[in-house]
Write an enzyme that holds these catalytic residues in place. Structure first.
Site, PDB file in Angstrom:
ATOM      1  CG  ASP A  22      -3.683  -7.995  -2.896  1.00 47.03           C
ATOM      2  OD1 ASP A  22      -3.921  -7.079  -2.087  1.00 47.03           O
ATOM      3  OD2 ASP A  22      -2.555  -8.234  -3.318  1.00 47.03           O
ATOM      4  CG  ASP A  37      -3.963  -3.120  -4.341  1.00 48.21           C
ATOM      5  OD1 ASP A  37      -3.212  -2.146  -4.209  1.00 48.21           O
ATOM      6  OD2 ASP A  37      -3.640  -4.291  -4.089  1.00 48.21           O
ATOM      7  CG  ASP A  51      -5.098  -3.595  -0.363  1.00 49.87           C
ATOM      8  OD1 ASP A  51      -4.271  -2.700  -0.111  1.00 49.87           O
ATOM      9  OD2 ASP A  51      -5.034  -4.323  -1.357  1.00 49.87           O
ATOM     10  CB  CYS A  59     -45.221 -16.377   6.234  1.00 50.59           C
ATOM     11  SG  CYS A  59     -45.894 -14.774   6.613  1.00 50.59           S
ATOM     12  CB  CYS A  77     -45.160 -15.108   9.907  1.00 49.95           C
ATOM     13  SG  CYS A  77     -46.553 -15.221   8.810  1.00 49.95           S
TER      14      CYS A  77
HETATM   15  P1  ADP Z   1       0.688  -2.428  -3.757  1.00 45.32           P
HETATM   16  O1  ADP Z   1      -0.075  -3.624  -3.342  1.00 45.32           O
HETATM   17  O2  ADP Z   1      -0.175  -1.375  -4.334  1.00 45.32           O
HETATM   18  O3  ADP Z   1       1.868  -2.708  -4.615  1.00 45.32           O
HETATM   19  P2  ADP Z   1       1.974  -2.312  -1.122  1.00 45.32           P
HETATM   20  O4  ADP Z   1       1.576  -1.370  -0.060  1.00 45.32           O
HETATM   21  O5  ADP Z   1       1.736  -3.741  -0.928  1.00 45.32           O
HETATM   22  O6  ADP Z   1       1.244  -1.744  -2.422  1.00 45.32           O
HETATM   23  O7  ADP Z   1       3.500  -2.129  -1.418  1.00 45.32           O
HETATM   24  C1  ADP Z   1       4.004  -0.909  -1.850  1.00 45.32           C
HETATM   25  C2  ADP Z   1       5.383  -1.034  -2.341  1.00 45.32           C
HETATM   26  O8  ADP Z   1       6.266  -1.248  -1.260  1.00 45.32           O
HETATM   27  C3  ADP Z   1       5.594  -2.186  -3.277  1.00 45.32           C
HETATM   28  O9  ADP Z   1       5.321  -1.856  -4.612  1.00 45.32           O
HETATM   29  C4  ADP Z   1       7.082  -2.489  -3.087  1.00 45.32           C
HETATM   30  O10 ADP Z   1       7.856  -1.625  -3.884  1.00 45.32           O
HETATM   31  C5  ADP Z   1       7.303  -2.125  -1.638  1.00 45.32           C
HETATM   32  N1  ADP Z   1       7.273  -3.276  -0.756  1.00 45.32           N
HETATM   33  C6  ADP Z   1       6.338  -3.595   0.135  1.00 45.32           C
HETATM   34  N2  ADP Z   1       6.629  -4.713   0.795  1.00 45.32           N
HETATM   35  C7  ADP Z   1       7.814  -5.145   0.293  1.00 45.32           C
HETATM   36  C8  ADP Z   1       8.674  -6.263   0.557  1.00 45.32           C
HETATM   37  N3  ADP Z   1       8.358  -7.184   1.474  1.00 45.32           N
HETATM   38  N4  ADP Z   1       9.801  -6.362  -0.147  1.00 45.32           N
HETATM   39  C9  ADP Z   1      10.110  -5.452  -1.067  1.00 45.32           C
HETATM   40  N5  ADP Z   1       9.364  -4.391  -1.367  1.00 45.32           N
HETATM   41  C10 ADP Z   1       8.219  -4.223  -0.707  1.00 45.32           C
HETATM   42 MG    MG Z   2      -1.084  -4.850  -2.000  1.00 41.67          MG
END
Ligand code: ADP
Ligand code: MG
Length: 700
Positions: free
Chosen positions: A592, A402, A596, A10, A13
């Site tokens: 993902d 994203d 994020d 219930c 309750c």
């Molecule tokens: P999203 O998931 O929208 O692509 P991120 O914030 O994960 O955004 O990454 C933004 C950008 O930064 C990526 O598109 C890439 O160009 C660069 N970047 C991020 N991390 C790395 C990495 N470990 N090696 C190379 N490029 C990276």
């Molecule tokens: Mg990302």
């Protein structure tokens, strides 16, 4: 202190119990999870035996049939067996009582034997309601006059007292039918969740170093242990596949019945069913952290985050009963005061009032609807964390995606390395720099390097990930940068983005620009369709990405997104989301979850995609999509809209009927028959309607 309240059915309750427990002086807070029958008590001081006793006492006063035990690990299975006979007894009582009542009515109206009629109806009455009467007497001595059992007893006994025997018996009979039906509905929807509970493993077969296999409880398996899973068996713990590639049925996790192939070295999630030869897994997570344990925890706690409608109903119930009872008393007393005459006739409308004074139908149907919606979603591979999330989804008019891993596969392919004459060195250096990164871009580079040169990543380097930009590493005494143009700009390296589609990883060594690797990501097959479906709900669609404009525009166009923001840092994503929230009724974010989490938190409803992977996402998100399919967001919208409609229908309908019955009874158009029929009828319809929320089949 977590307690399992066995046999709690219930909802009204349950709320009363929660209130009283919370009002205990030594209790800080009490939370009731009706669907999981779980009461969580947070004491001000230590958990004590005494407190436990006091809670038990409160429970047994309000619901004597409920037994309290500590909330353990395997409560569901055992208890289901225990409850069966109870239901059967009730059905027999209801049928017997109905036969007796029918016979009584025949004697009263057709045969015309008053005495026989009274005896038969009294028997019918007692058969149906002896337990209610007994509880009413007990409650009377405890001074609980507003208890539903007590009110029902007064109403029905009152009917007998004024000579309306048939009414008295039938009121009790119908009341019990209604109760039985509600219990059945609650139990049924709990079982649909218990279907998920089947996921809970009973044991795991651990293989020791000498090859012996031992069955142990999953909690006792440690990370690094090797377990074997026979064909047709469910994988009990997450682990890395040591044996040959195999296929498994992931439908319990994703709602998708397509078998999935796992490769040697890949992580297999717990909860999937082995469909090929014997699997050997190296356990990668303890049971508490495993996929299955986390899903179960989410589902069990799903009814904890209450929607406003649920809170409204529990509050409403608190004053509804006293008001109706007060009205009943006034209705009986005022005419007598006015002209001093007492007659049975005058008590009649007041008794009708008592019949409709229980708010149970309303109280149970609302959480049941939300729970149905949550259950329906989980069958489709969407885990929703509570009724409040369903409400947020109903209101939302903007959906923000994203890009990487949400709309796209997140699995990049290296398509070009520039300048070509230096390709091998660029790839090697970049892979080394990305050694510790788990960004999808980094993974693709490492994969490519491994394909070409084998294992080059053994040497130790120090590196640092700059979220949203790339990585900075120290290799052979030189600073190596790998990332987007923003990263290069930050460290004063001159570079230019090429006029090509795809994501670019620029590479520099010791401040000198070396070149770039062009990688491309594929859009998911159902992204465009998902966006289209969401637009049919009049949703505005937005995409946020840290990637550069060219790559973003390409994916945005392919998916059919209304507005694309590119080149964002993770914190900028959150502030754009807040900006969007200003002129939207509600914003959904789907990401993902790799970086994020802040955006997931800021959104009105945050969806984590492919949630079986990342822990941070599961924590931060309001809903988790088990596989990577963006279409599931549209399904979740559908389910929420349907659930929201059902909740509204139930509230409006039940209130309207109750009000109508009260008015009609007050002016003596409706008699007690009508009142109890309407009341029980509404309960049943509301509960049936609520159960509809759980049935959702996406039309693919
Ligand atoms: P999203 O998931 O929208 O692509 P991120 O914030 O994960 O955004 O990454 C933004 C950008 O930064 C990526 O598109 C890439 O160009 C660069 N970047 C991020 N991390 C790395 C990495 N470990 N090696 C190379 N490029 C990276
Ligand atoms: Mg990302």
């Amino acid at each position: 202190m977590e307690l399992l309240l066995n046999g709690l059915d219930c909802a009204h309750c349950a709320e009363k119990i929660r209130c009283e427990v919370e009002n205990l002086p030594e209790v800080e807070r009490a939370e009731m999870n009706f669907m999981a029958k779980k009461l969580t008590v947070q004491p001000k001081g230590e958990v004590s035996e005494e407190l436990f006793e006091r809670v038990c006492k409160i429970v047994s006063e309000i619901e004597p049939d409920v037994s309290v035990t500590e909330y353990g690990k395997y409560p569901e299975k055992k208890e289901a067996d225990e409850e069966e006979p109870d239901g059967k007894v009730m059905i027999i009582r209801i049928i017997l009582s109905a036969v007796l009542a029918a016979a009584g009515i025949i004697f009263e109206h057709i045969v015309g034997n008053e005495i026989a009629a009274l005896v038969l109806l009294l028997l019918a009455y007692l058969t149906a309601g002896y337990d209610v009467l007994w509880l009413a007497v007990k409650n009377l001595f405890r001074g609980k006059m507003l208890d539903e059992h007590f009110l029902m007893a007064v109403a029905s006994a009152g009917a007998f007292a004024i000579g309306e025997y048939a009414e008295g018996a039938v009121v009790m009979l119908l009341y019990q039918i209604g109760e039985y039906f509600q219990d059945y509905a609650v139990e049924k929807s709990r079982k649909s969740i218990a279907g998920l509970m089947e996921l809970r493993p009973d044991s795991a077969s651990v293989k020791s170093a000498d090859g012996k296999i031992q069955r142990v409880s999953p909690e006792n398996v440690r990370v690094g242990d090797v377990i074997v899973v026979a064909p047709g068996e469910r994988v009990p713990l997450d682990g890395v596949l040591l044996s040959a590639d195999c296929s498994a049925d992931t439908s319990a996790l994703t709602g998708e019945s397509v078998p999935r192939t796992f490769r040697r070295g890949e992580e297999v999630m717990s909860g999937v069913i082995n469909q090929s030869a014997v699997m050997e897994l190296e356990v990668s997570r303890e049971y508490g952290q495993s996929t299955v344990a986390r899903i179960l925890e989410m589902v069990e706690n799903a009814s904890a985050r209450k929607a406003p409608a649920e809170s409204f109903i529990t509050k409403f119930a608190r004053f509804y009963t006293p008001c109706v009872v007060a009205a009943a008393v006034l209705l009986a007393v005022i005419p007598m005061i006015i002209d001093g005459g007492f007659s049975a006739e005058r008590l009649y409308p007041a008794l009708s009032f008592l019949v409709v004074s229980c708010p149970c139908a309303l109280v149970i149907s609302v959480p049941l609807s939300y729970f149905g919606g949550i259950g329906g979603a989980s069958k489709n591979g969407i885990l929703i964390k509570g009724g409040s999330v369903i409400d947020a989804l109903c209101k939302a008019d903007t959906v923000v995606f994203d890009k990487t891993g949400t709309l796209t596969e997140g699995v990049f392919e290296v398509t070009e390395i520039v300048p070509a004459e230096n390709a091998d060195r660029i790839l090697t250096l970049c892979a080394k720099a990305e050694r510790f990164s788990t960004h999808p871009a980094a993974l693709s580079v490492k994969r490519k390097a491994e394909e070409r040169f084998g294992d080059i990543l053994s040497e130790d380097i120090s590196s640092e990930e700059l979220s949203g930009m790339g990585v900075k590493a120290d290799i052979d005494g030189k600073t190596v940068l790998a990332g987007n143009k923003r990263l290069m700009d930050k460290f004063g390296v001159v570079c230019e983005n090429p006029e090509k589609a795809g994501t670019v990883i620029h590479l520099s060594e010791g401040g000198k620009y070396l070149g770039y690797i062009l990688i491309s990501d594929r859009i998911k097959p159902r992204s465009a369709e998902a966006v289209k479906r969401l637009k049919q709900f009049n949703m505005k669609t937005v995409m946020l990405t840290g990637d550069r404009e060219a790559a973003a525009r390409e994916i945005g166009e392919k998916a059919g997104i209304d507005k694309v923001y590119s080149g964002l840092m993770p914190d900028q994503k959150a502030s754009i989301l807040e900006e969007l929230q200003k002129d939207a009724k509600g914003v959904i974010f789907a990401g993902d979850g790799i970086n994020d989490a802040p955006v997931l938190m800021a959104a009105d409803a945050g969806f984590a995609m492919g949630g079986i992977g990342s822990d941070a996402a599961i924590e931060a998100a309001d809903a988790v999509i088990m596989d990577d399919d963006p279409m599931k967001i549209a399904y979740a919208m559908d389910i929420s809209a349907k659930t929201g409609r059902i909740v509204k229908q139930n509230i409006v309908f039940a209130l309207a009927v109750k009000l109508a019955v009260l008015i009609l009874a007050a002016v003596r158009i409706a008699n007690m028959w009508a009142a109890v029929f309407a009341d029980v009828g509404v309960s049943m319809l509301a509960v049936l309607n609520a159960m509809r929320a759980g049935r959702y089949k996406p039309n693919q």
